[in-house]
Design an enzyme around this catalytic site. Structure first.
Site, PDB file in Angstrom:
ATOM      1  N   GLY A   1      16.509  77.177 -25.920  1.00  0.00           N
ATOM      2  CA  GLY A   1      16.998  77.573 -24.598  1.00  0.00           C
ATOM      3  C   GLY A   1      17.224  76.445 -23.621  1.00  0.00           C
ATOM      4  N   THR A   2      17.786  75.325 -24.141  1.00  0.00           N
ATOM      5  CA  THR A   2      18.149  74.268 -23.196  1.00  0.00           C
ATOM      6  C   THR A   2      19.581  73.826 -23.445  1.00  0.00           C
ATOM      7  OG1 THR A   2      17.575  72.087 -22.281  1.00  0.00           O
ATOM      8  CG2 THR A   2      17.207  72.390 -24.639  1.00  0.00           C
TER       9      THR A   2
ATOM     10  N   HIS B   1       8.920  68.777 -16.104  1.00  0.00           N
ATOM     11  CA  HIS B   1       9.600  68.860 -14.801  1.00  0.00           C
ATOM     12  C   HIS B   1       8.693  69.488 -13.751  1.00  0.00           C
ATOM     13  CE1 HIS B   1      13.907  68.509 -16.629  1.00  0.00           C
ATOM     14  NE2 HIS B   1      13.294  67.349 -16.529  1.00  0.00           N
TER      15      HIS B   1
ATOM     16  N   VAL C   1       9.564  75.305 -14.887  1.00  0.00           N
ATOM     17  CA  VAL C   1       8.493  75.162 -13.891  1.00  0.00           C
ATOM     18  C   VAL C   1       7.690  76.463 -13.754  1.00  0.00           C
ATOM     19  CG1 VAL C   1       9.700  73.338 -12.627  1.00  0.00           C
ATOM     20  CG2 VAL C   1      10.080  75.728 -11.974  1.00  0.00           C
TER      21      VAL C   1
ATOM     22  N   TYR D   1      11.723  77.861  -2.392  1.00  0.00           N
ATOM     23  CA  TYR D   1      10.722  77.778  -3.465  1.00  0.00           C
ATOM     24  C   TYR D   1       9.735  78.943  -3.411  1.00  0.00           C
ATOM     25  CZ  TYR D   1      12.152  73.409  -5.590  1.00  0.00           C
ATOM     26  OH  TYR D   1      12.863  72.455  -6.284  1.00  0.00           O
TER      27      TYR D   1
ATOM     28  N   CYS E   1       1.429  61.992   0.293  1.00  0.00           N
ATOM     29  CA  CYS E   1       0.310  61.297  -0.385  1.00  0.00           C
ATOM     30  C   CYS E   1      -0.019  61.898  -1.746  1.00  0.00           C
ATOM     31  CB  CYS E   1      -0.939  61.319   0.515  1.00  0.00           C
ATOM     32  SG  CYS E   1      -1.706  62.954   0.662  1.00  0.00           S
TER      33      CYS E   1
ATOM     34  N   GLN F   1      10.723  72.221 -19.914  1.00  0.00           N
ATOM     35  CA  GLN F   1      11.422  71.773 -18.699  1.00  0.00           C
ATOM     36  C   GLN F   1      11.260  72.816 -17.602  1.00  0.00           C
ATOM     37  OE1 GLN F   1      15.459  69.762 -19.905  1.00  0.00           O
ATOM     38  NE2 GLN F   1      14.982  71.317 -21.436  1.00  0.00           N
TER      39      GLN F   1
HETATM   40  P1  OAD Z   1      20.211  75.353 -18.277  1.00  0.00           P
HETATM   41  O1  OAD Z   1      20.448  76.459 -17.322  1.00  0.00           O
HETATM   42  O2  OAD Z   1      20.953  74.048 -18.142  1.00  0.00           O
HETATM   43  O3  OAD Z   1      20.486  75.855 -19.780  1.00  0.00           O
HETATM   44  C1  OAD Z   1      19.909  77.059 -20.227  1.00  0.00           C
HETATM   45  C2  OAD Z   1      20.269  77.198 -21.690  1.00  0.00           C
HETATM   46  O4  OAD Z   1      19.641  78.386 -22.170  1.00  0.00           O
HETATM   47  C3  OAD Z   1      21.766  77.342 -21.943  1.00  0.00           C
HETATM   48  O5  OAD Z   1      22.132  76.490 -23.025  1.00  0.00           O
HETATM   49  C4  OAD Z   1      21.913  78.818 -22.339  1.00  0.00           C
HETATM   50  O6  OAD Z   1      22.939  78.979 -23.318  1.00  0.00           O
HETATM   51  C5  OAD Z   1      20.570  79.085 -22.963  1.00  0.00           C
HETATM   52  N1  OAD Z   1      20.171  80.499 -22.972  1.00  0.00           N
HETATM   53  C6  OAD Z   1      20.530  81.488 -22.124  1.00  0.00           C
HETATM   54  N2  OAD Z   1      19.927  82.648 -22.477  1.00  0.00           N
HETATM   55  C7  OAD Z   1      19.150  82.369 -23.562  1.00  0.00           C
HETATM   56  C8  OAD Z   1      18.279  83.125 -24.391  1.00  0.00           C
HETATM   57  N3  OAD Z   1      18.078  84.435 -24.180  1.00  0.00           N
HETATM   58  N4  OAD Z   1      17.653  82.504 -25.418  1.00  0.00           N
HETATM   59  C9  OAD Z   1      17.844  81.179 -25.659  1.00  0.00           C
HETATM   60  N5  OAD Z   1      18.652  80.392 -24.897  1.00  0.00           N
HETATM   61  C10 OAD Z   1      19.291  80.992 -23.873  1.00  0.00           C
HETATM   62  O7  OAD Z   1      18.635  75.076 -18.259  1.00  0.00           O
HETATM   63  P2  OAD Z   1      17.884  73.831 -18.867  1.00  0.00           P
HETATM   64  O8  OAD Z   1      18.541  73.311 -20.087  1.00  0.00           O
HETATM   65  O9  OAD Z   1      16.455  74.194 -18.961  1.00  0.00           O
HETATM   66  O10 OAD Z   1      15.847  70.081 -14.094  1.00  0.00           O
HETATM   67  O11 OAD Z   1      18.050  72.743 -17.681  1.00  0.00           O
HETATM   68  C11 OAD Z   1      17.373  71.522 -17.837  1.00  0.00           C
HETATM   69  C12 OAD Z   1      17.056  71.004 -16.475  1.00  0.00           C
HETATM   70  O12 OAD Z   1      18.254  70.965 -15.676  1.00  0.00           O
HETATM   71  C13 OAD Z   1      16.114  71.888 -15.667  1.00  0.00           C
HETATM   72  O13 OAD Z   1      14.783  71.675 -16.008  1.00  0.00           O
HETATM   73  C14 OAD Z   1      16.407  71.389 -14.260  1.00  0.00           C
HETATM   74  C15 OAD Z   1      17.916  71.286 -14.333  1.00  0.00           C
HETATM   75  O14 OAD Z   1      18.409  70.237 -13.558  1.00  0.00           O
HETATM   76  C16 OAD Z   1      15.031  69.888 -13.008  1.00  0.00           C
HETATM   77  O15 OAD Z   1      14.742  70.812 -12.265  1.00  0.00           O
HETATM   78  C17 OAD Z   1      14.547  68.484 -12.836  1.00  0.00           C
END
Ligand code: OAD
Length: 248
Positions: free
Chosen positions: A190-191, A120, A104, A68, A131, A102
Site C-alpha cells: 500500500g505505498t 514518518h 502516522v 491535525y 525543544c 510510513q
Molecule cells: P500514497 O497515497 O502516496 O499511496 C497509497 C498507495 O496505496 C497507492 O499506491 C494506492 O494504489 C495504494 N492503495 C490504495 N488502496 C489500497 C488497498 N486497499 N490496499 C493496498 N494498497 C492500496 O501513500 P504513501 O505511499 O503511504 O509522507 O505515501 C508516502 C508518503 O507520502 C506519506 O507517508 C507522506 C506522503 O508525503 C509524509 O507525510 C512525510
C-alpha cells in the site's frame, strides 16, 4: 492470482528475516484516506504539503493544529482492517520480523503488531516544535483554536510527525535501513513508492539479495521491480497469504 498468493506464502514461510514496508494503502480499507487523496471534504481546498510543513505551521499554527486534531479524531474513529490483522499474525510466524510504516496512524499497533517503526512519525504523539519536549495531549487542548504551549520553553506543540522538508527520525531510520539490508524478503504493502528516501528501501533490499513482494491495486515503481506483484487490496490479499502459510 491464486498462484501468486501460494508463491508469496512459500517465500514468506521459508524466510528467517522479513521486513514489511507499509504505506497509506494498508489503512485505506479502514477509511483513512490515502495521503494524496487525504484532502477530502472540509480540507479539500488546502494543500497537505503546505499544511504539513514548518512554513505552513509558522504562517498559521491554528489552522495546522485544527487539521491535525481533525485527522487524529478520524484515526481514533477507525478500526484496523483484515490487512492489519494479517500482518500482526505474520509477525508471529516469522523468526525476525520488522514492520516499517510510513503511516502516522496507530492501526498496526491496535491490530497487535509489536515491532512497528514509524519512519514518518505518529499523529497520536505530540511534541514541542522548538525543544522537542514530549507533550501529553489534554482532551480540552484538542478543541483549542491554537496549539498548546510547551511547559518547558513556551514553544508551540505539534504532532510528532515528519513534515515536508524535515529529516526522518535518526534512530528509527537506522533500524529500518539495517533491517532492509539484512532481510530475506521485503513485503511492500500500500505505498505509491514515490516518496524518498523510504521508497529506496525495496531497491536496497533487492540489491542485497532479498525477494520483493508488492501488494497494491495499482502499478507503482515498486511493483515494476518486485519479484512477486500481488495486484489487489491488502485487506483481501494479505489474509489469503497468511492462510496459505498456515497450511504449509
Ligand atoms: P500514497 O497515497 O502516496 O499511496 C497509497 C498507495 O496505496 C497507492 O499506491 C494506492 O494504489 C495504494 N492503495 C490504495 N488502496 C489500497 C488497498 N486497499 N490496499 C493496498 N494498497 C492500496 O501513500 P504513501 O505511499 O503511504 O509522507 O505515501 C508516502 C508518503 O507520502 C506519506 O507517508 C507522506 C506522503 O508525503 C509524509 O507525510 C512525510
Amino acid at each position: 492470482m491464486q498462484q501468486l498468493i501460494l508463491q508469496a506464502a512459500t517465500v514468506l514461510a521459508q524466510a528467517q528475516r522479513v521486513v514489511c514496508l507499509t504505506g497509506a494503502g494498508v489503512s485505506a480499507e479502514s477509511g483513512v484516506a490515502t495521503f494524496r487523496d487525504a484532502q477530502t471534504g472540509l480540507w479539500s481546498h488546502f494543500d497537505a504539503q503546505q499544511l504539513a510543513s514548518q512554513a505552513g505551521f509558522a504562517a498559521n499554527p491554528g489552522l495546522v493544529w485544527r487539521w491535525y486534531m481533525d485527522r487524529l479524531h478520524t484515526v481514533e474513529q477507525t478500526k484496523p482492517n483484515p490487512g492489519h490483522w494479517a500482518l500482526a499474525q505474520l509477525e508471529q510466524r516469522v523468526p525476525v520480523f520488522t514492520l516499517v510504516t510510513q503511516n502516522v496512524d496507530n492501526l498496526h499497533e491496535r491490530a497487535g503488531s509489536r515491532s512497528v517503526l514509524h519512519i514518518h512519525g505518529r499523529i497520536t504523539h505530540m511534541r514541542c516544535n522548538r525543544c522537542g519536549f514530549a507533550h501529553p495531549l489534554e482532551e480540552a487542548e484538542r478543541k483549542q483554536p491554537l496549539p498548546p504551549l510547551c511547559w518547558q520553553c513556551g514553544g508551540y506543540i505539534r504532532p510528532d510527525v515528519v513534515w515536508f522538508g524535515e529529516a526522518l527520525p535518526g534512530r528509527i531510520t537506522d533500524l529500518a535501513w539495517r533491517a532492509a539490508e539484512r532481510c530475506d524478503v521485503m513485503l511492500v504493502v500500500g505505498t505509491s513508492g514515490v516518496v524518498y528516501p523510504v521508497a529506496q528501501l525495496p531497491l536496497l533490499a533487492q540489491q542485497r539479495g532479498a525477494i520483493i513482494i508488492d501488494v497494491n491495486p495499482d502499478c507503482t515503481p515498486i511493483s515494476e521491480i518486485a519479484d512477486l506483484f500481488l495486484q489487489g487490496a491488502s485487506g483481501t490479499i494479505l489474509p489469503q497469504v497468511v492462510k496459505a502459510i498456515e497450511t504449509k
